[in-house]
Design an enzyme around this catalytic site. Structure first.
Site, short mmCIF file in Angstrom:
data_model
loop_
_atom_site.label_atom_id
_atom_site.label_comp_id
_atom_site.label_asym_id
_atom_site.label_seq_id
_atom_site.Cartn_x
_atom_site.Cartn_y
_atom_site.Cartn_z
N ASP A 2 0.74 -1.20 -0.01
CA ASP A 2 0.03 -0.11 -0.02
C ASP A 2 0.86 1.21 0.07
OD1 ASP A 2 -2.45 1.58 0.35
OD2 ASP A 2 -1.27 2.10 2.42
N ASP A 45 4.19 0.31 4.05
CA ASP A 45 4.16 -0.66 4.93
C ASP A 45 3.95 -1.83 3.72
OD1 ASP A 45 1.67 0.15 3.83
OD2 ASP A 45 0.64 -0.70 5.48
N TYR A 75 -7.65 2.25 9.37
CA TYR A 75 -6.94 2.41 8.39
C TYR A 75 -7.45 3.11 6.75
CZ TYR A 75 -3.41 0.00 11.15
OH TYR A 75 -2.74 -0.15 12.54
N GLU A 97 5.35 10.05 4.02
CA GLU A 97 5.36 8.86 3.59
C GLU A 97 4.80 8.78 2.20
OE1 GLU A 97 2.76 6.10 6.02
OE2 GLU A 97 3.33 4.45 4.87
#
Ligand SMILES: [Ca+2]
Ligand SMILES: [Ca+2]
Length: 693
Positions: free
Chosen positions: A130, A133, A279, A495
């Site tokens: 994704d 991660d 999430y 990220e």
């Protein structure tokens, strides 16, 4: 807001997004207060180039409002959108899970997740990790595919012109192959592989992860219409992207898309979509039902789908206490009604959609009825502290597509185009800092990304610098004051993610299409390893008149790619000349281990039949050694080589491997003369040269 989730990853952005309307209300209040003050000082700056930004290579046939600008347009663009596009596409190769094909454009990604789906007896290998991660979340993955495929639908010529079409289609197909595996029968769909909490608890490269990776399934009694609908949209849009080059594949995608849509529509529930909770929680599925149906209509021409797409519009989110379709957010993995209404506007020509599109785009640009998104001082349209660039890029793409349509209000064409270009330029470095890894002179070097960092010690601080360059990755972006820190633990700002890059790639394709693009030579992300991947560190542990005891640590710090090994061994080479001179032989030596983390000790063996050069083997076969933690990457063995008691002829000082062994009492140091083997084949280090005959 959930608090039980480890805040170690941006995937928790779902939390920041859990109540769209609440956030929109807050934004509206902010925008009201700020817009009057900001609109003059900031927006005039942001849109100062509105009249000149639409320099129009390849714009023939596009609507009015773009003409006359080329003469006054900039002579050259500050950024190579073609180059940026090629890099942004490459990012998806670094996100690949599963058995990788030959011909990768990088040398640091390897196979991973090879048992995905095995817990349910299905093959769920493939797809994309994704973000930073390794979970495969199908909702954002499918959204990303849909956006990428949409950009091909609009701007295939740009991909062809820059030589990127094959690379993009290849990357799309990597994900759609997986999405179709997730749908093994009509009413079974696996919507996630990986437990985010287990996954996020470990910091290491994908190739060597050891945690359980459960797969999660939807059934008619436990459904997830948002992820089903988004996957249907992705596959329908992909069928269009492959229609000319691979009609069989296009047909396969379309068949799954129809079936998934039936599943989504007949169940109309997200009750079974639970494993992404906290999430990528879904805030509603009617937007996906319309979005998917619009794509199915475009792919099939079947009016039934158009009817369905419009049917669900009444269920879309609205402004608080109003029937106005929500307009104060942006196209994203959770909310695709912005994309759906744009498609429906073009398909139907109905003003209800056109007006809603422009309400949203005005909110992002000029403001709508006093409601305007926040802008950073340097000009980023800033929706959320969590990954603001992702919203800006996706909305800029929609603004561009809309401006390219004949439906766009004439006085908005240049506004939306200038907005889109300014947002892209912000991402690419207009503030002096690029937010795309590898692009420009100042870009993120410490993205929150496990495999790019490639720690061998399960630690964000080991090594100090990333071992890999995550070329093409767009990171989250700055705070509302343009402040951004390039640190590895900064998951809100630093990220990357598949959905971030999707809108970005699409936008860059549009800019390339509009402003002109050129062929980009084939990119390659081939790196030179920055450390020895396998080695033994050694020190003297004890020494006596008739023996030597070595403390040795066999290290696996592999990273090009990372590799988990259970067939490693090393050899310690000795010279027994002094034994022979004293009338003894190798047979007089005895071997023993003291502390030992899994090695079998054997020998001594003559090296290639040499009378004097022997070695002992410490064989860790059956012991997993991998770059995933302090005790995982390094295994110790303390071994002793002894001559008979009360003899004095044994001399380690002439031994090949003894040279460089750290003295007793000191920290073991890397010793290249203690070679490492995998299944008996030399991996690293030097064996002694063969003695001359
Ligand atoms: Ca939704
Ligand atoms: Ca010796």
């Amino acid at each position: 807001m959930r608090t039980g989730v480890t805040a170690q990853c941006r995937c928790a952005l779902g939390r920041a997004r859990s109540d769209l309307r609440c956030v929109e209300r807050a934004l509206a209040a902010l925008a009201l207060a700020a817009s009057l003050a900001a609109a003059c000082s900031r927006s005039s700056g942001s849109f100062a180039d509105a009249g000149t930004a639409s320099t129009a290579a390849g714009e023939t046939g596009k609507p009015a409002g773009t003409g006359g600008a080329s003469a006054s347009g900039p002579a050259s663009e500050p950024y190579s959108y073609s180059e940026a596009l090629a890099q942004a596409i490459m990012f998806y190769e670094f996100q690949r899970s599963g058995p990788l094909p030959s011909g990768q454009r990088n040398n640091w990604r390897g196979d991973s997740g090879l048992a995905d789906g095995a817990d349910n007896g299905v093959d769920l290998t493939g797809g994309w990790h994704d973000a930073g991660d390794h979970v495969k979340f199908n909702l954002p993955m499918a959204y990303s595919v849909a956006m990428l495929a949409w950009s091909v639908y609009e701007y295939q010529a740009a991909y062809e012109q820059t030589g990127q079409l094959a690379a993009l289609l290849d990357n799309i197909k990597w994900a759609t192959d997986y999405l179709m595996k997730c749908h093994p029968s009509a009413d079974v769909y696996y919507y996630q592989v990986g437990d985010p909490n287990l996954d996020h608890a470990w910091w290491g490269p994908a190739e060597v992860m050891q945690m359980q990776r459960p797969s999660y399934v939807l059934t008619p009694t436990s459904s997830g219409s948002a992820v089903l609908g988004e996957t249907a949209a992705a596959l329908a849009a992909t069928s269009l992207a492959f229609k000319s080059s691979n009609p069989d594949y296009a047909g396969e995608c379309l068949s799954h898309a129809k079936s998934l849509y039936d599943f989504a529509e007949s169940t109309k529930s997200d009750a079974g979509y639970t494993a992404a909770s906290g999430y990528y929680s879904s805030s509603g599925f009617y937007d996906e039902l319309s979005w998917a149906a619009a794509w199915l209509y475009l792919a099939t021409g079947d009016q039934t789908y158009l009817g369905k797409a419009e049917q669900y519009v009444s269920q879309w989110p609205t402004q608080q206490q109003s029937t106005t379709i929500a307009y104060q957010w942006g196209q994203c993995w959770d909310d695709v009604h912005y994309g759906a209404q744009l498609l429906l506007a073009r398909i139907t020509g109905k003003s209800v959609y056109s007006e809603s599109v422009e309400r949203n785009l005005d909110f992002w640009t000029l403001g709508y009825q006093g409601n305007r998104i926040a802008y950073t001082p340097a000009g980023l349209a800033w929706l959320s502290s969590w990954g603001p660039l992702r919203y800006a890029m996706a909305t800029a793409f929609l603004a561009s597509v809309w401006a390219d349509s004949k439906l766009c209000s004439q006085d908005r064409v240049s506004v939306y185009r200038a907005f889109a270009k300014a947002q892209a330029d912000y991402a690419l470095g207009s503030t002096g800092k690029s937010f795309m890894v590898g692009f420009g002179s100042s870009y993120p070097h410490h993205p929150h990304h496990r495999t790019a960092h490639s720690s061998w010690a399960n630690s964000m601080t080991v090594p100090a610098n990333h071992r890999h360059t995550l070329t093409g990755a767009l990171v989250g972006g700055p705070d509302q004051n343009d402040v951004y820190t390039d640190t590895i633990d900064n998951y809100t700002q630093n990220e990357p993610a598949c959905d971030y890059n999707a809108g970005f790639v699409a936008l860059l394709a549009q800019l390339t299409n509009r402003l002109g693009g050129s062929a980009v030579p084939n990119l390659a992300a081939t790196e030179t390893p920055s450390n020895d991947e396998y080695y033994v560190a050694a020190a003297v542990n004890a020494q006596g008149p008739n023996f030597i005891e070595i403390r040795a640590l066999l290290n696996n710090q592999s990273g090009w790619p990372a590799h988990a090994d259970d067939q490693l061994s090393f050899r310690y080479f000795i010279d027994i000349s002094e034994l022979l001179a004293s009338g003894a032989s190798a047979a007089d030596l005895t071997l023993s281990t003291n502390y030992n983390e899994g090695a079998t000790l054997s020998g001594p063996f003559a090296q290639n039949g040499s009378p004097t050069i022997y070695y002992v083997t410490l064989d860790f076969t059956g012991t997993l050694i991998y770059p995933g933690g302090q005790s995982a990457f390094s295994k110790e063995a303390q071994f002793r080589i002894s001559a008979p008691p009360n003899t004095t002829y044994f001399d380690p000082s002439n031994d090949w491997s003894f040279a460089g062994v750290a003295p007793q009492g000191s920290t073991p140091t890397e010793n290249t003369r203690i070679p490492v083997y995998r299944d008996g084949v030399l991996l690293f280090g030097q064996e002694p040269p063969s003695a001359p005959d």
